[in-house]
Design a protein around this motif. Structure first.
Motif, mmCIF file in Angstrom:
data_model
loop_
_atom_site.group_PDB
_atom_site.id
_atom_site.type_symbol
_atom_site.label_atom_id
_atom_site.label_comp_id
_atom_site.label_asym_id
_atom_site.label_seq_id
_atom_site.Cartn_x
_atom_site.Cartn_y
_atom_site.Cartn_z
ATOM 1 N N ILE A 101 4.852 -3.404 0.840
ATOM 2 C CA ILE A 101 3.592 -2.807 1.298
ATOM 3 C C ILE A 101 3.245 -1.573 0.463
ATOM 4 O O ILE A 101 2.136 -1.437 -0.056
ATOM 5 C CB ILE A 101 3.677 -2.450 2.789
ATOM 6 N N VAL A 102 4.215 -0.652 0.322
ATOM 7 C CA VAL A 102 3.948 0.588 -0.406
ATOM 8 C C VAL A 102 3.642 0.305 -1.869
ATOM 9 O O VAL A 102 2.843 1.002 -2.492
ATOM 10 C CB VAL A 102 5.143 1.555 -0.270
ATOM 11 N N ASN A 103 4.235 -0.746 -2.432
ATOM 12 C CA ASN A 103 4.005 -1.044 -3.830
ATOM 13 C C ASN A 103 2.725 -1.833 -4.073
ATOM 14 O O ASN A 103 2.511 -2.339 -5.177
ATOM 15 C CB ASN A 103 5.220 -1.750 -4.418
ATOM 16 N N LEU A 104 1.881 -1.917 -3.052
ATOM 17 C CA LEU A 104 0.499 -2.332 -3.284
ATOM 18 C C LEU A 104 -0.335 -1.174 -3.839
ATOM 19 O O LEU A 104 -1.486 -1.364 -4.208
ATOM 20 C CB LEU A 104 -0.134 -2.823 -1.977
ATOM 21 N N GLN A 105 0.257 0.011 -3.905
ATOM 22 C CA GLN A 105 -0.473 1.194 -4.353
ATOM 23 C C GLN A 105 -1.162 1.014 -5.704
ATOM 24 O O GLN A 105 -2.333 1.393 -5.861
ATOM 25 C CB GLN A 105 0.453 2.406 -4.407
ATOM 26 N N PRO A 106 -0.486 0.462 -6.736
ATOM 27 C CA PRO A 106 -1.181 0.316 -8.016
ATOM 28 C C PRO A 106 -2.445 -0.538 -7.929
ATOM 29 O O PRO A 106 -3.401 -0.313 -8.667
ATOM 30 C CB PRO A 106 -0.125 -0.333 -8.917
ATOM 31 N N VAL A 107 -2.444 -1.533 -7.027
ATOM 32 C CA VAL A 107 -3.641 -2.361 -6.860
ATOM 33 C C VAL A 107 -4.787 -1.526 -6.309
ATOM 34 O O VAL A 107 -5.918 -1.582 -6.802
ATOM 35 C CB VAL A 107 -3.340 -3.555 -5.924
ATOM 36 N N LEU A 108 -4.496 -0.715 -5.275
ATOM 37 C CA LEU A 108 -5.537 0.131 -4.685
ATOM 38 C C LEU A 108 -6.011 1.182 -5.679
ATOM 39 O O LEU A 108 -7.215 1.473 -5.773
ATOM 40 C CB LEU A 108 -5.010 0.805 -3.421
ATOM 41 N N VAL A 109 -5.071 1.779 -6.420
ATOM 42 C CA VAL A 109 -5.446 2.801 -7.399
ATOM 43 C C VAL A 109 -6.315 2.208 -8.496
ATOM 44 O O VAL A 109 -7.314 2.800 -8.910
ATOM 45 C CB VAL A 109 -4.186 3.461 -7.992
ATOM 46 N N ALA A 110 -5.935 1.015 -8.982
ATOM 47 C CA ALA A 110 -6.741 0.378 -10.024
ATOM 48 C C ALA A 110 -8.143 0.069 -9.520
ATOM 49 O O ALA A 110 -9.137 0.255 -10.231
ATOM 50 C CB ALA A 110 -6.048 -0.903 -10.495
ATOM 51 N N ALA A 111 -8.236 -0.396 -8.268
ATOM 52 C CA ALA A 111 -9.549 -0.718 -7.706
ATOM 53 C C ALA A 111 -10.414 0.529 -7.556
ATOM 54 O O ALA A 111 -11.637 0.477 -7.715
ATOM 55 C CB ALA A 111 -9.379 -1.412 -6.358
ATOM 56 N N ALA A 112 -9.764 1.670 -7.240
ATOM 57 C CA ALA A 112 -10.521 2.907 -7.019
ATOM 58 C C ALA A 112 -10.653 3.760 -8.267
ATOM 59 O O ALA A 112 -11.339 4.792 -8.240
ATOM 60 C CB ALA A 112 -9.843 3.727 -5.913
ATOM 61 N N ALA A 113 -10.023 3.374 -9.367
ATOM 62 C CA ALA A 113 -10.021 4.189 -10.581
ATOM 63 C C ALA A 113 -11.421 4.568 -11.064
ATOM 64 O O ALA A 113 -11.633 5.698 -11.519
ATOM 65 C CB ALA A 113 -9.252 3.475 -11.692
ATOM 66 N N PRO A 114 -12.419 3.660 -10.987
ATOM 67 C CA PRO A 114 -13.760 4.057 -11.435
ATOM 68 C C PRO A 114 -14.327 5.255 -10.671
ATOM 69 O O PRO A 114 -15.180 5.975 -11.201
ATOM 70 C CB PRO A 114 -14.597 2.798 -11.188
ATOM 71 N N LEU A 115 -13.850 5.494 -9.447
ATOM 72 C CA LEU A 115 -14.358 6.625 -8.665
ATOM 73 C C LEU A 115 -13.967 7.960 -9.278
ATOM 74 O O LEU A 115 -14.624 8.978 -9.014
ATOM 75 C CB LEU A 115 -13.823 6.543 -7.227
ATOM 76 N N ILE A 116 -12.890 7.983 -10.079
ATOM 77 C CA ILE A 116 -12.493 9.227 -10.733
ATOM 78 C C ILE A 116 -12.700 9.143 -12.244
ATOM 79 O O ILE A 116 -12.106 9.902 -13.003
ATOM 80 C CB ILE A 116 -11.019 9.575 -10.414
#
Length: 293
Positions: A101-116
């Motif tokens: 579960i915790v190692n889904l983090q890179p997926v969420l970060v990649a999806a949100a990367a355009p926001l930063i």
């Protein structure tokens, strides 16, 4: 080799090793201390250590605005993330399920990367997917659906969202700060949030058994002072998608440690998963020559 270049090369593997020991520390301390109570002592120890280092070096303190941003990020990256993982495992969620579960983090970060303001290339998306697939292969034999429901699952999902949101928030609002004074602010905020909750929901039991002393010393001096500092250093000098994707390697390294220390089995499927994970992380973090637009 110039010092910054050496640190850039050393930081990722050292961070992965240190972060992977978190599961070992949790297993060592669990029989002798309530999880939130242990974390409160850990946060207080880090604040004391970093305060001494900051004062000794006359380190610069953040402005009031920067301190507020650091506190918000610290509540996510430290208080909510660690509490979610430690309590969920203590309440029966298998470590393998928690790691997945915790190692889904890179997926969420990649999806949100355009926001930063970060762009994720197709090659990196492929790496993110391969990394996740490799993690699943490594820990598949540990997954049990029966333990993956209810409060433990909700707490682990909270941990995932907290560390993802905290990482993105920090990268966006306060990417540069002194690591000593910054951690004083962040862990003070984590302690302020965690202590009243611990007093409310736990008997705040901590038996200063040898294993707890070892776990506490390692948590303060290595996991937090070392691991968190390395993560912040990498965030400062790298792209957030590449940095968080190194987290994919943590379950593989943890599995190797468990095999060496506790004799846990490490079959062909797990070894294959490690190889897939390494390939995925390489695709995300490897530098690629950019063509001029």
């Amino acid at each position: 080799m110039p010092l910054p270049s050496f640190l850039d090369r050393l930081a990722p593997p050292l961070f992965i090793f240190i972060w992977a020991t978190g599961y070992i520390v949790a297993k060592l301390a669990a029989p002798h201390a309530d999880p939130l109570t242990f974390l409160c002592w850990r946060y207080a120890g880090v604040v004391a250590l970093m305060l001494v280092l900051a004062l000794a070096a006359s380190a610069p303190w953040p402005s009031r605005r920067e301190a507020l941003h650091l506190a918000v990020a610290g509540v996510g990256i430290q208080a909510l993330y660690l509490a979610g993982v430690w309590v969920s495992i203590r309440r029966g969620l298998p470590a393998g399920t928690a790691a997945l579960i915790v190692n889904l983090q890179p997926v969420l970060v990649a999806a949100a990367a355009p926001l930063i303001g970060e762009r994720v290339a197709p090659r990196q998306w492929l790496g993110v997917a391969l990394g996740l697939a490799g993690v699943v292969l490594v820990i598949w034999h540990k997954l049990t659906l029966a333990a993956g429901f209810g409060l433990p699952l909700a707490l682990c999902l909270m941990a995932l969202l907290a560390i993802t949101g905290g990482t993105l928030y920090q990268k966006r609002f306060v990417p540069r700060f002194d690591l000593r004074t910054g951690q004083v602010v962040q862990f003070s905020a984590a302690l302020a949030v965690t202590l009243p909750v611990a007093a409310l929901v736990e008997p705040m039991r901590i038996d200063w058994h040898r294993d707890v002393v070892v776990a506490m010393a390692w948590s303060i001096l290595v996991l937090t002072a070392g691991g968190i500092s390395l993560m912040f250093y990498m965030l400062r000098h790298g792209r957030v998608t590449a940095v968080t994707s190194t987290m994919y390697l943590v379950p593989s390294v943890t599995a190797l440690m468990a095999w060496l220390l506790f004799g846990e089995t490490l079959g062909p499927q797990a070894i294959a998963g490690m190889g897939v994970t390494l390939l995925g992380v390489y695709l995300v973090v490897a530098k690629k020559q950019e063509t001029a637009a």
